[in-house]
Design a protein around this motif. Structure first.
Motif, short mmCIF file in Angstrom:
data_model
loop_
_atom_site.label_atom_id
_atom_site.label_comp_id
_atom_site.label_asym_id
_atom_site.label_seq_id
_atom_site.Cartn_x
_atom_site.Cartn_y
_atom_site.Cartn_z
N ILE A 1 1.19 -3.43 -18.37
CA ILE A 1 2.31 -3.10 -17.49
C ILE A 1 2.25 -1.60 -17.28
CG2 ILE A 1 4.79 -3.17 -17.14
CD1 ILE A 1 4.95 -5.47 -19.11
N THR A 2 2.01 -1.17 -16.05
CA THR A 2 1.73 0.25 -15.86
C THR A 2 2.17 0.75 -14.49
OG1 THR A 2 0.03 1.94 -16.21
CG2 THR A 2 -0.62 -0.04 -14.97
N ASP A 3 2.35 2.06 -14.42
CA ASP A 3 2.80 2.75 -13.21
C ASP A 3 1.86 3.92 -12.95
OD1 ASP A 3 4.33 3.74 -11.13
OD2 ASP A 3 5.81 4.69 -12.43
N PRO A 4 0.69 3.64 -12.36
CA PRO A 4 -0.31 4.70 -12.17
C PRO A 4 0.11 5.67 -11.08
CG PRO A 4 -1.01 2.72 -11.03
CD PRO A 4 0.25 2.35 -11.79
N PRO A 5 -0.52 6.84 -11.02
CA PRO A 5 -0.27 7.73 -9.88
C PRO A 5 -0.56 7.01 -8.57
CG PRO A 5 -1.53 8.86 -11.58
CD PRO A 5 -1.47 7.42 -11.98
N TYR A 6 0.36 7.07 -7.62
CA TYR A 6 0.18 6.36 -6.35
C TYR A 6 -0.77 7.07 -5.41
CZ TYR A 6 4.46 3.67 -7.50
OH TYR A 6 5.42 2.87 -8.07
N ALA A 7 -0.83 8.40 -5.49
CA ALA A 7 -1.66 9.19 -4.57
C ALA A 7 -1.38 8.81 -3.13
CB ALA A 7 -3.15 9.02 -4.91
N SER A 8 -0.10 8.67 -2.80
CA SER A 8 0.24 8.14 -1.47
C SER A 8 1.04 9.09 -0.60
CB SER A 8 1.03 6.84 -1.64
OG SER A 8 2.27 7.09 -2.28
N GLY A 9 1.63 10.10 -1.19
CA GLY A 9 2.47 11.00 -0.40
C GLY A 9 1.66 11.85 0.56
N GLY A 10 2.10 11.94 1.81
CA GLY A 10 1.41 12.78 2.79
C GLY A 10 0.42 12.01 3.64
N LYS A 11 0.21 12.50 4.85
CA LYS A 11 -0.71 11.85 5.78
C LYS A 11 -2.04 12.58 5.88
CE LYS A 11 3.07 10.05 8.65
NZ LYS A 11 3.69 10.07 10.00
N THR A 12 -2.01 13.90 5.78
CA THR A 12 -3.23 14.69 5.91
C THR A 12 -3.79 15.02 4.53
OG1 THR A 12 -2.08 16.81 5.83
CG2 THR A 12 -2.26 15.74 7.98
N THR A 13 -5.03 15.51 4.50
CA THR A 13 -5.65 15.91 3.23
C THR A 13 -4.84 17.00 2.55
OG1 THR A 13 -7.83 15.35 4.09
CG2 THR A 13 -7.75 16.81 2.18
#
Length: 239
Positions: free
Chosen positions: A29-41
């Motif tokens: 059961i885990t909550d990894p970094p999503y790395a999802s915020g933002g559209k550009t690099t």
């Protein structure tokens, strides 16, 4: 196995996972970094506190591992989920948090790591969830992608489990920049019987471990960011 049981290990999840024996835990059961915020690099490379912090008054430390693009995030997820597959007992559960942006990629990663994808559980954060403006639907839910290693066996200790869980984030119960409510995690750990072993490779401020301990389950936690590792240890001492 004893050197891992009911401990939080400071280190890189992939390196530590490779040391844990095969077929040894009942659930991940885990909550990894999503790395999802933002559209550009550039936006994706910003600090998590810039991307995710709604409350700018309460400062919480940043964490590592959140600057990947979609392809590198998928590749990384397949690596660590593959290790979790090896570590899970037959019929063991795998639960992974995601937001709406990474949900399609997360479901791909679970299947690519040879787990059987069983569905998605919604975590409803309530009407306090933000929206960019009044024309938007609120970003009110995050999601739990869940699956099993092989057959999903009928539980005798509990179940069936709710497919939508509503727990509001409370500042007094939030110890991590992207922390989940302790009550939510206490509900999730109940998928395994008392005495079962739950692994969290990204334990953050220790909420999964705290929930497991409160509900008489065993845990293994891994955390790479030292400040959160120390917060997790302190929280466990207070139980």
């Amino acid at each position: 196995m004893d050197k891992f049981l009911n401990k939080i290990i400071l280190g890189d999840s992939l390196e530590v996972l490779r040391q844990i024996p095969d077929n040894s835990v009942d659930a991940v059961i885990t909550d990894p970094p999503y790395a999802s915020g933002g559209k550009t690099t550039g936006e994706k490379s910003a600090l998590p506190s810039i991307k995710y912090a709604k409350n700018k008054v309460v400062h919480r430390p940043d964490f590592v591992g959140d600057t990947k693009d979609s392809r590198s995030w998928l590749h990384w997820c397949v690596l660590w989920i593959g290790e979790c597959h090896r570590i899970l007992k037959d019929n063991g559960y795998f639960l992974m948090f995601s937001d709406w942006r990474q949900l399609p990629t997360a479901t791909d990663a679970v299947q690519m790591a040879d787990l059987i994808w069983r569905g998605v559980v919604a975590w409803d954060k309530g009407l306090c969830a933000r929206a960019p403006h009044k024309g938007y639907f609120r970003h009110q839910c995050e999601y739990i992608v869940w699956g099993t290693k092989g057959k999903c066996k009928k539980a005798v200790h509990a179940g069936p489990y709710a497919g939508c869980l509503r727990y509001q984030v409370m500042q007094k119960d939030k110890f991590h920049l992207t922390g989940k409510p302790t009550a939510l995690m206490e509900e999730l750990v109940k998928i395994v019987p008392e005495g079962g072993i739950i692994l969290d490779p990204f334990v953050g401020s220790g909420t999964t471990a705290v929930a497991a301990k409160k509900q008489n389950r065993n845990f293994i936690g891994i955390e790479k960011t030292e400040v959160y590792y120390n917060i997790a240890l302190n929280r466990l001492k207070e139980i």
